[in-house]
Write a protein that holds these residues in place. Structure first.
Motif, PDB file in Angstrom:
ATOM      1  N   ILE A 141       0.843  -1.203   0.000  1.00 26.97           N
ATOM      2  CA  ILE A 141       0.000   0.000   0.000  1.00 26.97           C
ATOM      3  C   ILE A 141       0.873   1.247   0.000  1.00 26.97           C
ATOM      4  N   ARG A 142       1.935   1.241   0.827  1.00 18.98           N
ATOM      5  CA  ARG A 142       2.816   2.398   0.914  1.00 18.98           C
ATOM      6  C   ARG A 142       3.476   2.689  -0.430  1.00 18.98           C
ATOM      7  N   ASP A 143       3.949   1.652  -1.106  1.00 19.16           N
ATOM      8  CA  ASP A 143       4.596   1.854  -2.405  1.00 19.16           C
ATOM      9  C   ASP A 143       3.627   2.471  -3.410  1.00 19.16           C
ATOM     10  N   GLU A 144       2.378   2.029  -3.376  1.00 19.58           N
ATOM     11  CA  GLU A 144       1.392   2.562  -4.317  1.00 19.58           C
ATOM     12  C   GLU A 144       1.037   4.005  -3.981  1.00 19.58           C
ATOM     13  N   VAL A 145       0.944   4.321  -2.684  1.00 20.17           N
ATOM     14  CA  VAL A 145       0.647   5.702  -2.279  1.00 20.17           C
ATOM     15  C   VAL A 145       1.770   6.626  -2.722  1.00 20.17           C
ATOM     16  N   ILE A 146       3.006   6.212  -2.504  1.00 21.59           N
ATOM     17  CA  ILE A 146       4.154   7.041  -2.887  1.00 21.59           C
ATOM     18  C   ILE A 146       4.140   7.289  -4.392  1.00 21.59           C
ATOM     19  N   ALA A 147       3.838   6.258  -5.163  1.00 25.66           N
ATOM     20  CA  ALA A 147       3.810   6.423  -6.614  1.00 25.66           C
ATOM     21  C   ALA A 147       2.764   7.440  -7.049  1.00 25.66           C
ATOM     22  N   VAL A 148       1.671   7.518  -6.288  1.00 23.06           N
ATOM     23  CA  VAL A 148       0.585   8.444  -6.635  1.00 23.06           C
ATOM     24  C   VAL A 148       0.888   9.870  -6.204  1.00 23.06           C
TER      25      VAL A 148
END
Length: 218
Positions: A141-148
């Motif tokens: 989840i953290r990786d996806e949030v950072i990408a966004v």
């Protein structure tokens, strides 16, 4: 979704449908035509209407639309006569939150996944499948949030704890904060968002109207 789907054809008998539900321990089965396109759903509730028996003479005069539908299903002998139609379906691109909303609003426990062009059934998504998303690892989840958010947030810091996302940093405009929060909410597995974001320019501020100056009479 699960690509293992128990479905019946329109001409399947009432007994065939009951056998499929009991044998595979499912609470509903999609009904498909000869091209494997979904035309309806038979749920255990639909099957239980058979216990109500057929319609008695004269009942149709006093029945409402819902009652007539129940009577028709109770008297039905094939899947096409018993099913609820049209079926509520989704595609592979349907967001999980949208699928969950459809299940809740329509009081169903599963949704056929169909090809958006042909309507052919591809799989089935159940309530249990939707719940699995909330078990996603925090790192994913953290990786996806950072990408966004990273392209728009300076000194971006993201923390995730049991689905709760906390993001801090700075943005160029105040109006961008709401858009960033909305994008985070769209990520699968997010259950809460806390945004501690500063902004360089307040583009949402509304200037107070200027009062006309009163000129004294001479």
């Amino acid at each position: 979704m699960s690509r293992f789907v128990i479905a019946v054809e329109e001409g399947a008998s009432f007994t065939d449908v009951v056998d499929a539900v009991c044998r595979f321990r499912v609470d509903a089965v999609p009904v498909v035509d000869r091209n494997r396109c979904v035309v309806g759903i038979v749920s255990d509730d639909d099957l239980l209407l058979k216990g109500l028996g057929g319609r008695r003479a004269g009942d149709a005069i006093f029945e409402g639309c819902a009652r007539r539908t129940q009577s028709r299903k109770a008297a039905g002998r094939t899947a096409a006569e018993i099913m609820t139609s049209p079926a509520i379906t989704v595609t592979e691109d349907t967001p999980l939150r949208r699928a969950a909303q459809l299940m809740r609003d329509n009081r169903v426990r599963q949704l056929p996944v169909v090809d958006p062009v042909t309507g052919c059934i591809l799989g089935l998504v159940r309530q249990a499948d939707l719940l699995k998303v909330f078990a996603r690892p925090a790192e994913d989840i953290r990786d996806e949030v950072i990408a966004v958010v990273a392209p728009f947030v300076r000194r971006c810091v993201v923390e995730v704890d049991r689905g709760r996302v906390a993001v801090s940093g700075g943005v160029d405009r105040r109006s961008r904060i709401a858009a960033i929060v909305d994008e985070i909410w769209r990520i699968d597995g997010v259950v809460d968002v806390v945004a501690d974001l500063t902004f360089a320019h307040d583009d949402l501020a509304v200037a107070a109207p200027r009062r006309p100056r009163k000129v004294a009479d001479r």
